[in-house]
Design a protein around this motif. Structure first.
Motif, PDB file in Angstrom:
ATOM      1  N   GLY A   1       0.931  -1.316   0.020  1.00  0.00           N
ATOM      2  CA  GLY A   1      -0.039  -0.143   0.168  1.00  0.00           C
ATOM      3  C   GLY A   1       0.880   1.520   0.132  1.00  0.00           C
ATOM      4  N   ILE A   2       2.126   1.209   0.099  1.00  0.00           N
ATOM      5  CA  ILE A   2       2.960   2.169   0.109  1.00  0.00           C
ATOM      6  C   ILE A   2       3.254   2.494  -1.300  1.00  0.00           C
ATOM      7  N   SER A   3       3.106   3.610  -1.962  1.00  0.00           N
ATOM      8  CA  SER A   3       3.324   3.819  -3.344  1.00  0.00           C
ATOM      9  C   SER A   3       4.485   3.973  -3.858  1.00  0.00           C
ATOM     10  N   ASP A   4       5.174   3.416  -4.944  1.00  0.00           N
ATOM     11  CA  ASP A   4       6.189   3.613  -5.647  1.00  0.00           C
ATOM     12  C   ASP A   4       6.621   5.148  -5.598  1.00  0.00           C
ATOM     13  N   ASP A   5       5.970   5.817  -5.961  1.00  0.00           N
ATOM     14  CA  ASP A   5       6.194   7.352  -5.982  1.00  0.00           C
ATOM     15  C   ASP A   5       6.687   7.863  -4.638  1.00  0.00           C
ATOM     16  N   LEU A   6       5.999   7.501  -3.428  1.00  0.00           N
ATOM     17  CA  LEU A   6       6.493   7.946  -2.166  1.00  0.00           C
ATOM     18  C   LEU A   6       8.022   7.345  -1.838  1.00  0.00           C
ATOM     19  N   ILE A   7       7.974   6.333  -1.959  1.00  0.00           N
ATOM     20  CA  ILE A   7       9.237   5.482  -1.848  1.00  0.00           C
ATOM     21  C   ILE A   7      10.536   6.150  -2.897  1.00  0.00           C
ATOM     22  N   ALA A   8      10.253   6.489  -3.826  1.00  0.00           N
ATOM     23  CA  ALA A   8      11.171   7.321  -4.853  1.00  0.00           C
ATOM     24  C   ALA A   8      11.512   8.533  -4.456  1.00  0.00           C
ATOM     25  N   ARG A   9      10.511   9.104  -3.912  1.00  0.00           N
ATOM     26  CA  ARG A   9      10.801  10.475  -2.978  1.00  0.00           C
ATOM     27  C   ARG A   9      11.682  10.248  -1.716  1.00  0.00           C
ATOM     28  N   VAL A  10      11.610   9.275  -1.037  1.00  0.00           N
ATOM     29  CA  VAL A  10      12.493   9.240   0.056  1.00  0.00           C
ATOM     30  C   VAL A  10      13.869   8.665  -0.456  1.00  0.00           C
ATOM     31  N   LYS A  11      13.742   7.851  -1.350  1.00  0.00           N
ATOM     32  CA  LYS A  11      15.257   7.351  -1.851  1.00  0.00           C
ATOM     33  C   LYS A  11      15.963   8.719  -2.403  1.00  0.00           C
ATOM     34  N   ALA A  12      15.126   9.867  -3.169  1.00  0.00           N
ATOM     35  CA  ALA A  12      15.747  10.913  -3.859  1.00  0.00           C
ATOM     36  C   ALA A  12      16.307  11.927  -2.832  1.00  0.00           C
ATOM     37  N   ALA A  13      15.343  11.896  -1.645  1.00  0.00           N
ATOM     38  CA  ALA A  13      15.754  12.958  -0.624  1.00  0.00           C
ATOM     39  C   ALA A  13      17.103  12.298   0.043  1.00  0.00           C
ATOM     40  N   GLY A  14      17.102  11.129   0.340  1.00  0.00           N
ATOM     41  CA  GLY A  14      18.380  10.570   0.813  1.00  0.00           C
ATOM     42  C   GLY A  14      19.549  10.841  -0.098  1.00  0.00           C
ATOM     43  N   GLU A  15      19.378  10.840  -1.330  1.00  0.00           N
ATOM     44  CA  GLU A  15      20.466  10.710  -2.279  1.00  0.00           C
ATOM     45  C   GLU A  15      20.952  12.340  -2.235  1.00  0.00           C
ATOM     46  N   SER A  16      20.050  13.106  -2.245  1.00  0.00           N
ATOM     47  CA  SER A  16      20.197  14.454  -2.385  1.00  0.00           C
ATOM     48  C   SER A  16      21.094  14.913  -1.176  1.00  0.00           C
ATOM     49  N   PHE A  17      20.871  14.248   0.056  1.00  0.00           N
ATOM     50  CA  PHE A  17      21.278  14.889   1.343  1.00  0.00           C
ATOM     51  C   PHE A  17      22.687  14.414   1.306  1.00  0.00           C
ATOM     52  N   PHE A  18      22.963  13.000   0.659  1.00  0.00           N
ATOM     53  CA  PHE A  18      24.532  12.597   0.598  1.00  0.00           C
ATOM     54  C   PHE A  18      25.329  13.164  -0.791  1.00  0.00           C
ATOM     55  N   SER A  19      24.591  13.546  -1.596  1.00  0.00           N
ATOM     56  CA  SER A  19      25.414  14.308  -2.340  1.00  0.00           C
ATOM     57  C   SER A  19      26.021  15.674  -2.300  1.00  0.00           C
ATOM     58  N   GLN A  20      25.596  16.141  -0.950  1.00  0.00           N
ATOM     59  CA  GLN A  20      26.382  17.310  -0.694  1.00  0.00           C
ATOM     60  C   GLN A  20      27.727  17.331  -0.271  1.00  0.00           C
ATOM     61  N   PRO A  21      28.365  18.130  -0.160  1.00  0.00           N
ATOM     62  CA  PRO A  21      29.835  17.986   0.333  1.00  0.00           C
ATOM     63  C   PRO A  21      29.844  17.760   1.857  1.00  0.00           C
ATOM     64  N   VAL A  22      30.891  16.993   2.245  1.00  0.00           N
ATOM     65  CA  VAL A  22      31.049  16.363   3.684  1.00  0.00           C
ATOM     66  C   VAL A  22      30.665  17.552   4.718  1.00  0.00           C
ATOM     67  N   GLU A  23      31.445  18.691   4.483  1.00  0.00           N
ATOM     68  CA  GLU A  23      31.318  19.728   5.394  1.00  0.00           C
ATOM     69  C   GLU A  23      29.941  20.161   5.545  1.00  0.00           C
ATOM     70  N   GLU A  24      29.226  20.116   4.437  1.00  0.00           N
ATOM     71  CA  GLU A  24      27.556  20.367   4.701  1.00  0.00           C
ATOM     72  C   GLU A  24      26.983  19.379   5.480  1.00  0.00           C
ATOM     73  N   LYS A  25      26.982  18.072   5.217  1.00  0.00           N
ATOM     74  CA  LYS A  25      26.572  17.077   6.162  1.00  0.00           C
ATOM     75  C   LYS A  25      27.005  17.037   7.430  1.00  0.00           C
ATOM     76  N   GLU A  26      28.336  17.356   7.734  1.00  0.00           N
ATOM     77  CA  GLU A  26      28.861  17.404   9.344  1.00  0.00           C
ATOM     78  C   GLU A  26      28.019  18.381  10.051  1.00  0.00           C
ATOM     79  N   LYS A  27      27.046  19.373   9.493  1.00  0.00           N
ATOM     80  CA  LYS A  27      26.403  20.387  10.179  1.00  0.00           C
ATOM     81  C   LYS A  27      25.228  19.550  10.883  1.00  0.00           C
ATOM     82  N   HIS A  28      24.954  18.216  10.440  1.00  0.00           N
ATOM     83  CA  HIS A  28      24.154  17.341  11.180  1.00  0.00           C
ATOM     84  C   HIS A  28      24.442  16.210  11.991  1.00  0.00           C
ATOM     85  N   CYS A  29      25.923  16.395  12.080  1.00  0.00           N
ATOM     86  CA  CYS A  29      26.660  15.182  12.538  1.00  0.00           C
ATOM     87  C   CYS A  29      26.058  14.570  14.048  1.00  0.00           C
ATOM     88  N   ASN A  30      26.187  13.411  14.578  1.00  0.00           N
ATOM     89  CA  ASN A  30      25.893  12.781  15.649  1.00  0.00           C
ATOM     90  C   ASN A  30      27.103  12.910  16.421  1.00  0.00           C
TER      91      ASN A  30
END
Length: 226
Positions: A89-118
């Motif tokens: 029941g979870i649409s392919d479109d929604l799953i694709a959006r989540v994947k795209a969001a994750g890929e876009s986050f990781f496509s940023q420079p490491v310095e940008e991602k470090e702003k969200h580090c644990n």
């Protein structure tokens, strides 16, 4: 090479090394038993196959169809502890959006991602990080990740969530809502399969208020010595 605790795998991957540090090499007994599971599945019909459950049958008005689905779910949970769900029941479109969001986050420079580090040492486990394996040797995984609670909404820490890409919060929020509804459905069927009231398992694991859903997006940079 000595690996600092805050070294990102992505940074190692892009550093020009030709051999990965020893901390990332799997133990010899594990390396010698690694097989290609896809090759085995495609060429050995007699091997164990992950159970596939068609969730269309959960919504069936036919008691027999619903009972068969319940039995299949219970069998998979008992014998495997994991299963492949289709028609969930979870649409392919929604799953694709989540994947795209994750890929876009990781496509940023490491310095940008470090702003969200644990910061595991201080107990801040949510955010961007690189993971130690769960074994006695404390071996490192060739993996960076982004991890946080997504449901219930009042348990989220949105200060950890990225503002880039723009769709990250919207997509993962909607995904979490639908996964949560699916969780209720699965737990209900398993409860009935155990001879319990439909809501019993969900109640035992926290119910509406305390059952937490967490999202972990894994990022595997290219390995120079796979």
């Amino acid at each position: 090479m000595v690996i600092a605790t805050n070294t990102r795998v992505e940074s190692l991957s892009k550093s020009g090394i030709h051999q990965i540090p020893k901390e990332y090499i799997r133990p010899q007994d594990e390396l010698s038993t690694i097989t290609n599971i896809l090759h085995e599945i495609n060429n050995d019909d007699k091997g164990p196959q992950l159970p596939t459950i068609d969730l269309n049958d959960i919504n069936s008005g036919d008691p027999k169809t619903l009972e068969n689905c319940s039995n299949e779910l219970r069998k998979a949970a008992t014998e495997w502890g994991v299963m492949h769900l289709v028609n969930h029941g979870i649409s392919d479109d929604l799953i694709a959006r989540v994947k795209a969001a994750g890929e876009s986050f990781f496509s940023q420079p490491v310095e940008e991602k470090e702003k969200h580090c644990n910061d595991i040492a201080s107990g801040k486990i949510q955010g961007y990080g690189s993971k130690l394996a769960n074994n006695a040797s404390g071996q490192l995984e060739w993996e960076d990740y982004f991890f946080h609670t997504v449901f219930p909404e009042d348990k989220r820490d949105l200060t950890v969530w990225p503002s880039t890409p723009n769709d990250y919060i919207l997509a993962t929020t909607e995904y979490a809502k639908q996964i949560r509804a699916l969780t209720t459905k699965i737990l209900s069927v398993l409860s009935l399969g155990l001879g319990l009231e439909a809501g019993r398992l969900e109640e035992e694991v926290g119910g509406v208020d305390e059952l937490l859903l967490q999202l972990k997006i894994n990022y595997y940079p290219k390995c120079p010595q796979p």
